[in-house]
Design an enzyme around this catalytic site. Structure first.
Site, short mmCIF file in Angstrom:
data_model
loop_
_atom_site.label_atom_id
_atom_site.label_comp_id
_atom_site.label_asym_id
_atom_site.label_seq_id
_atom_site.Cartn_x
_atom_site.Cartn_y
_atom_site.Cartn_z
CD GLU A 42 -2.98 1.09 2.24
OE1 GLU A 42 -3.82 1.99 2.27
OE2 GLU A 42 -2.92 0.17 3.08
CE LYS A 173 0.28 -15.71 16.02
NZ LYS A 173 1.03 -16.91 15.67
CG ASP A 249 3.39 -14.61 14.41
OD1 ASP A 249 2.71 -14.44 13.39
OD2 ASP A 249 3.30 -15.64 15.12
CG HIS A 344 -5.31 6.35 -1.37
ND1 HIS A 344 -5.03 5.02 -1.20
CD2 HIS A 344 -5.36 6.88 -0.12
CE1 HIS A 344 -4.92 4.74 0.09
NE2 HIS A 344 -5.12 5.86 0.77
#
Length: 357
Positions: A42, A173, A249, A344
């Site tokens: 991105e 997670k 991670d 953007h």
């Protein structure tokens, strides 16, 4: 005779990475000006965080990152005949806390048992072990210690039997209320007071507009959407890019991106903070010795000869400051109609034009 398939070849296209900043940081875990690495597809994220970094340099103390707490958790499940037996087991376990702490130290030079929390659900007893893990994020260290503690409890506490080494009360997670309340990893708040002139010149908005938008978008919008212990615009963007660049991670952005953005108009100056209770980062352990990661950690000043844990604390503070840079820049852009999409479009078209040449 069968042949084993060859392992896949390494990717020829690494995730694009850029160093952004420098970011000016102060606080109890990191001070100074430092560029931060962001690995992302991105591409508008780099200039967005870069704008926040410029704002940080316009303030004498920059972004103040305060490390509030740190602990890695692992939960286990034991079973009994009913809730009364579970409660008896809890009382026995509470009386064994110093014994459990001594046993934890046999599993690692760095693991320290901080607390044991519990939840009883009928005949099920969920035990949440909380550990200090030095400079490691501590997933494996906590699991090894929890496995040892569980075996000891099953052998010495009457009326309980094995359920599971992992009980989903950690919580790893997954976005949960328990992590937001009790914390998992590093709990850091990053904050800045931006003068009115800087808000106007560099962010092209006002403190009142940012505070108004934060209340309506981040707080009320997230409430209506059913968010869990979270009210922010896009912490996950900055965290994933920072995690990938520093060998973390990446799946831990699920709980890591839980956090709350606070904004207030202080007589035209903008007070802005990002609180992240679940930053799971480390400077030692799996993946940290890879050449690119090792280089990044060295450049961030997280390979220094410091007391155990201080390198990881510095990394967490820099992660939180990076999140604030991107969050502040995005919210400022969203106070102005059309600015976000215009930025953007222009950035992505420029990237495309370079690739077409």
């Amino acid at each position: 005779m069968t042949t084993q398939p060859s392992p896949p070849a390494p990717s020829a296209t690494p995730i694009p990475l850029r160093w952004v900043g420098p970011v000016r940081v102060s606080g109890n875990a990191a001070t100074g000006e430092v560029e931060v690495p962001l690995a992302t597809y991105e591409t508008p994220l780099w200039p967005s965080v870069g704008r926040g970094a410029r704002v940080s340099r316009a303030v004498p103390d920059g972004i103040t990152a305060t490390l509030v707490d740190e602990r890695m958790t692992r939960s286990v499940l034991v079973e009994s005949e009913g809730a009364a037996q579970c409660l008896d087991a809890v009382r026995t376990i509470d009386a064994k806390i110093e014994e459990l702490r001594a046993l934890t130290r046999t599993t690692s030079r760095y693991a320290e048992l901080l607390a044991v929390r519990h939840e009883i659900c009928g005949p099920l007893l969920f035990l949440r072990f909380e550990f200090a893990t030095g400079d490691a994020s501590g997933h494996n260290m906590a699991t090894l210690a929890a496995d040892t503690l569980l075996g000891h409890l099953l052998a010495t506490v009457p009326g309980i039997r094995y359920g599971s080494i992992s009980a989903n009360y950690c919580t790893d997670k997954k976005a949960t209320a328990v992590n937001g309340i009790l914390g998992r990893g590093k709990n850091v708040t990053a904050e800045i007071l931006v003068p009115r002139a800087v808000v106007s010149r560099q962010l092209r908005t006002t403190a009142a507009q940012v505070a108004h938008l934060n209340t309506h978008k981040n707080l009320l919008g997230t409430l209506l959407a059913g968010g869990i212990r979270s009210a922010n615009a896009h912490y996950a963007n900055m965290l994933l890019a920072f995690y990938l660049a520093t060998g973390q991670d990446a799946a831990n952005i699920v709980e890591g991106s839980q956090g709350v953005t606070y904004a207030a108009d202080r007589d035209g100056d903008l007070y802005f903070s990002c609180t992240l209770p679940n930053l799971i980062v480390g400077t030692t352990g799996n993946g940290k010795d890879l050449p690119g990661v090792d280089d990044a950690l060295q450049r961030l000043g997280c390979r220094e000869d410091r007391p155990t844990g201080d390198n990881a604390r510095r990394l967490a503070a820099l992660a939180a400051a990076t999140v604030l840079c991107g969050e502040l820049s995005l919210l400022a852009a969203q106070t102005n109609p059309g600015e976000l999409m215009k930025a953007h479009t222009s950035i992505e078209r420029a990237q495309g034009a370079r690739h077409d040449r």
